[in-house]
Motif scaffolding. Structure first.
Motif, PDB file in Angstrom:
ATOM      1  N   SER A 210       0.827  -1.205   0.000  1.00 37.65           N
ATOM      2  CA  SER A 210       0.000   0.000   0.000  1.00 37.65           C
ATOM      3  C   SER A 210       0.863   1.257   0.000  1.00 37.65           C
TER       4      SER A 210
ATOM      5  N   GLY B 273      -4.664  -7.371  -6.555  1.00 40.48           N
ATOM      6  CA  GLY B 273      -4.731  -6.201  -5.705  1.00 40.48           C
ATOM      7  C   GLY B 273      -5.410  -5.038  -6.399  1.00 40.48           C
TER       8      GLY B 273
ATOM      9  N   SER C 218      -4.385  -1.108  -2.305  1.00 41.25           N
ATOM     10  CA  SER C 218      -4.702  -2.259  -1.453  1.00 41.25           C
ATOM     11  C   SER C 218      -3.509  -2.561  -0.538  1.00 41.25           C
TER      12      SER C 218
ATOM     13  N   THR D 116      -1.649  -5.141  -0.418  1.00 44.74           N
ATOM     14  CA  THR D 116      -0.596  -5.696  -1.263  1.00 44.74           C
ATOM     15  C   THR D 116      -1.101  -5.768  -2.689  1.00 44.74           C
ATOM     16  N   ALA D 117      -0.183  -5.930  -3.623  1.00 48.70           N
ATOM     17  CA  ALA D 117      -0.563  -6.093  -5.022  1.00 48.70           C
ATOM     18  C   ALA D 117       0.588  -6.767  -5.757  1.00 48.70           C
TER      19      ALA D 117
ATOM     20  N   GLU E 291      -3.693 -11.325  -1.601  1.00 50.53           N
ATOM     21  CA  GLU E 291      -4.864 -10.518  -1.913  1.00 50.53           C
ATOM     22  C   GLU E 291      -6.166 -11.317  -1.829  1.00 50.53           C
TER      23      GLU E 291
END
Length: 378
Positions: A100, A117, A163, A165-166, A211
């Protein structure tokens, strides 16, 4: 005389144009201007005056323009120097995990793909094209997963992770700015190094699937690993009454059932792919540390507050887990920090217990700890 008549209108025009005045020779009764005066005296004087005024005006314009140009050159030189330090070029797509607040800046020709994400893109001018659909997108838009985006000509675009994480891919010119947010990815790496987290068979993002929402069977497997009993589970040959467990997870579930760790959601269903909530997963964490809901230490629906009272969670973590959608990222977070929590019997921490059971060694533990540099949620 004809020559004088031709010159006089031109001279009068110049007089009107430049407002030049002169004292004409002769008298009131004889006001005519001699040709010699015009050619030998007045025109050279007028020419010098005109040239002087043009030169002065030119110097003023040049000086102002020169200052502005110098300022612009300095400004863009500074920007180019900054880009030379921070920017890079990827000749082909690079895949990476991000967190994020992380932001990737791309210029003309930069390609970007979101695999998992959420990511937003912003740009002040120009365009960003969704190549997969052949359409332009608006600044501030959220990107669609598995579609390719291209930064158009004369455009600088910033792709920011929104988000926890992605997983992204990018190519072309880019610069990357890392945020100071919670680094769930690093915690996943640390747990993987310790053999406590392995991810799934997803072909991107190291298979971590941070995610995604966790399933009951995933929570159970993490619980068994935190107990230090994975080897026993993998070698278990017994059965259970559950009909909804895939072969890859059957030994874990059958072992847990034989140990009384789980009774399933019914007499014949374990609920393999049902999602597990934060209080349910915290119940497993507390059990791995020697606390028991069966003997009345706590109840599953009060596990978060109980964990806070026992020092396993901070107030910020408790509030976050109680209000936020529970993802595999949070599974990793809770599992990682539970390693430093004290066991119920006071014999040490969960980390020390797993080292004593030879699940991993002290050197691996030190290497895992070094991977996580972000702070806990206070």
């Amino acid at each position: 005389m004809k020559k004088l008549l031709v010159i006089l209108p031109a001279v009068l025009g110049l007089l009107l144009l430049f407002g030049h005045t002169f004292a004409a020779p002769g008298s009131q009764s004889d006001p005519l201007i001699s040709l010699s005066y015009i050619t030998d005296t007045y025109l050279p004087s007028l020419s010098a005056t005109i040239e002087g005024r043009i030169t002065a005006a030119g110097n003023t314009v040049y000086g102002s323009s020169s200052q502005k140009l110098t300022a612009l050159v300095q400004e863009y030189s500074q920007k180019l120097d900054a880009l030379a330090v921070q920017s890079a070029f990827a000749p082909e797509f690079i895949q990476t995990r991000v967190k994020s607040g992380d932001a990737l800046t791309g210029t003309t020709g930069t390609g970007f793909v979101l695999l998992a994400g959420s990511v937003n893109v912003t740009f002040s001018s120009g365009a960003v094209i969704n190549v997969s659909t052949g359409t332009e997108i608006l600044s501030g838009s959220s990107l669609a997963a598995s579609q390719r985006y291209l930064v158009a000509e004369y455009t600088t675009a910033v792709f920011t992770v929104s988000s926890d994480t992605a997983v992204v891919e990018y190519e072309g010119n880019y610069s990357f700015a890392s945020s100071t947010g919670t680094d769930y990815n690093a915690m996943a790496d640390a747990l993987k190094l310790l053999g406590l987290f392995r991810g799934g068979d997803t072909g991107y993002g190291s298979g971590y699937m941070l995610e995604n929402k966790p399933s009951r069977v995933e929570g159970l497997i993490m619980f068994i690993r935190l107990l230090g009993e994975e080897n026993e589970a993998l070698s278990y040959a017994g059965t259970s009454p559950f009909k909804d467990v895939p072969s890859w997870a059957s030994s874990y579930v059958n072992y847990a059932y034989s140990k009384g760790y789980t009774n399933g959601v019914s007499s014949s269903l374990f609920g393999t792919y049902s999602t597990i909530t934060a209080p349910e997963y915290m119940t497993l964490i507390l059990r791995s540390m020697g606390y028991s809901d069966a003997s009345g230490d706590f109840t599953w629906d009060t596990s978060l507050s109980y964990a806070y009272n026992k020092g396993l969670l901070t107030s910020g973590e408790q509030a976050l887990l109680a209000s936020k959608t529970f993802y595999r990222a949070q599974v990793v977070y809770v599992s990682y920090y539970s390693l430093d929590a004290a066991l119920k019997d006071g014999s040490g921490t969960l980390l020390q217990k797993l080292i004593a059971k030879s699940v991993f060694g002290e050197e691996a533990a030190a290497q895992a700890r070094a991977k996580v540099t972000s702070s806990r949620i206070a």
